[in-house]
Scaffold this active site. Structure first.
Site: not given
Length: 193
Positions: A170, A118-121
């Protein structure tokens, strides 16, 4: 449904909601979740950050909660896990620099085990070079990295998620309902009321 064992990869200044909510939700439905961070062992605490969307060009950051890890990074054996989850926030900036993190992500991908980010993952997925030809969502600032790594950046609403093969991704924490539901589908977890 058999309970699954999930490796939860995180670090200092991971986004608080992107860590706390999935960690607790996956346990709530009966899965075992081992939260690990490079250089830390079970019982160590990491700092989190709360990222919010307040009308600025990017998110704002405030101090979050302390989060106690429940497993030791040095003891991770990929064969012992059914899936991988990578938190967002600022933690991926340095997680992607750790050779063992990259090795772990590549092993999960090679074994076709579900991977949620998710996000910066997505920065960790990019560094591991495992997203070529995959549709991947991420925080919009990561779009150039996803594209340069051969991924198809999914430009979706912040409250949506995308599944492509074993990857469930996401843009940010507002997508938790979609992201977690899609990840649970990958795990074969059925929830009935």
């Amino acid at each position: 449904m058999a309970a699954k064992k999930i490796l939860f990869l995180t670090g200092d200044f991971a986004e608080d909601y992107e860590m706390m909510v999935p960690f607790q939700a996956l346990q709530m439905v009966g899965h075992t979740v081992h939260a690990v961070c490079p250089g830390k062992k079970s019982g160590d605490k990491i700092k989190t950050a709360i990222h919010d969307f307040e009308g600025d060009q990017t998110y704002t950051e405030k101090p979050g909660h302390l989060f106690a890890l429940n497993a030791s990074f040095d003891e991770v054996e990929v064969d012992n896990y059914d899936a991988l989850m990578i938190t967002g926030g600022r933690a991926p900036e340095y997680l992607r620099l750790n050779p063992r993190v990259i090795e772990i992500v590549r092993q999960f991908a090679a074994a076709d085990k579900p991977i949620a980010a998710i996000c910066h993952g997505a920065q960790v997925l990019v560094a591991a070079d495992v997203i070529r030809g995959k549709r991947i969502a991420a925080y919009p600032a990561c779009a150039p990295e996803v594209r340069l790594a051969g991924g198809d950046y999914a430009d979706i609403a912040v409250d949506q998620a995308v599944t492509d093969g074993g990857f469930v991704t996401a843009p940010a924490w507002p997508a938790h309902p979609q992201w977690l539901a899609q990840f649970l589908q990958q795990l074969g977890t059925a929830i009935t009321l």
